[in-house]
Design a protein around this motif. Sequence first.
Motif, short mmCIF file in Angstrom:
data_model
loop_
_atom_site.label_atom_id
_atom_site.label_comp_id
_atom_site.label_asym_id
_atom_site.label_seq_id
_atom_site.Cartn_x
_atom_site.Cartn_y
_atom_site.Cartn_z
N ILE A 103 0.84 -1.20 0.00
CA ILE A 103 0.00 0.00 0.00
C ILE A 103 0.87 1.26 0.00
O ILE A 103 0.66 2.18 -0.79
N TYR A 104 1.87 1.27 0.89
CA TYR A 104 2.73 2.44 1.02
C TYR A 104 3.47 2.75 -0.29
O TYR A 104 3.46 3.89 -0.77
N ALA A 154 2.79 1.64 -3.28
CA ALA A 154 1.87 1.92 -4.39
C ALA A 154 1.48 3.40 -4.39
O ALA A 154 1.41 4.04 -5.44
N VAL A 155 1.23 3.94 -3.19
CA VAL A 155 0.90 5.37 -3.08
C VAL A 155 2.10 6.21 -3.49
O VAL A 155 1.98 7.22 -4.19
N ALA A 178 -3.21 0.59 -4.60
CA ALA A 178 -3.26 0.89 -3.17
C ALA A 178 -4.68 0.68 -2.62
O ALA A 178 -4.85 0.08 -1.55
#
Length: 228
Positions: A180-181, A183-184, A192
């Motif tokens: 997630i981190y 991808a952002v 994300a």
Amino acid sequence: MDYSPLLLSLKVAAISTMVVFIFGVFFARVFARKQFFGKSVIEAIFMLPLVLPPTVVGFALLLLFGKHGWIGKWLLEWFDVQIVFTWLGAVIASIVVSFPLMYQSAAAAFNSMDDRIENAARTLGASEWRVFRTISFPLAWPGLLAGLVLSFARGLGEFGATLMIAGYIPGKTDTIPMSIYFAVESGQMEKAVFWVVIIVALGFSTILWLNWWSRRNMLRYTNENRSR
């Protein structure tokens, strides 16, 4: 879509939860029945990861398990095992940050038990193992289960300490929170959002199941007491 972050997160959370459950129950049981010098200090050390920033925990693990760390150097020289920048590092980070939740839940469960029940079994000749297996463990099980679920959820969502010791290596150490981190960071918002939905669903399902199970057992316990 590459689902390796989901599989790795589940593997890391499952292994760390098993380790945390065994050691958490052992230490909680021993500490609930024994009084000795330094007990409060040891318990404070156990709970320390709960209040420290994850980056501090990760830095401490890096010092211990790095190539020149006390444990890391020994593992590398004797067993050719490297912890840093591997999925094993993610497991160790999850163990350290989730252990306080398991220990706290187990300690509360054992401390709330009536000692007279165990003492009665001992006077009838039951061994310590039999007392634990047939009396202590079943009576403490609701608290132990709560600690088990919380530890699994904590291991599943661990990020800061894992990033410090395991790093981000796609396909090897990328758990869901790290996916997630990054991808952002790289502007992949759809990716994300996908992983956020997955981890929210897993966390929600875990808490929902715990509440349902607790309510069901509470009703069963109440009905059993009424029927006596």
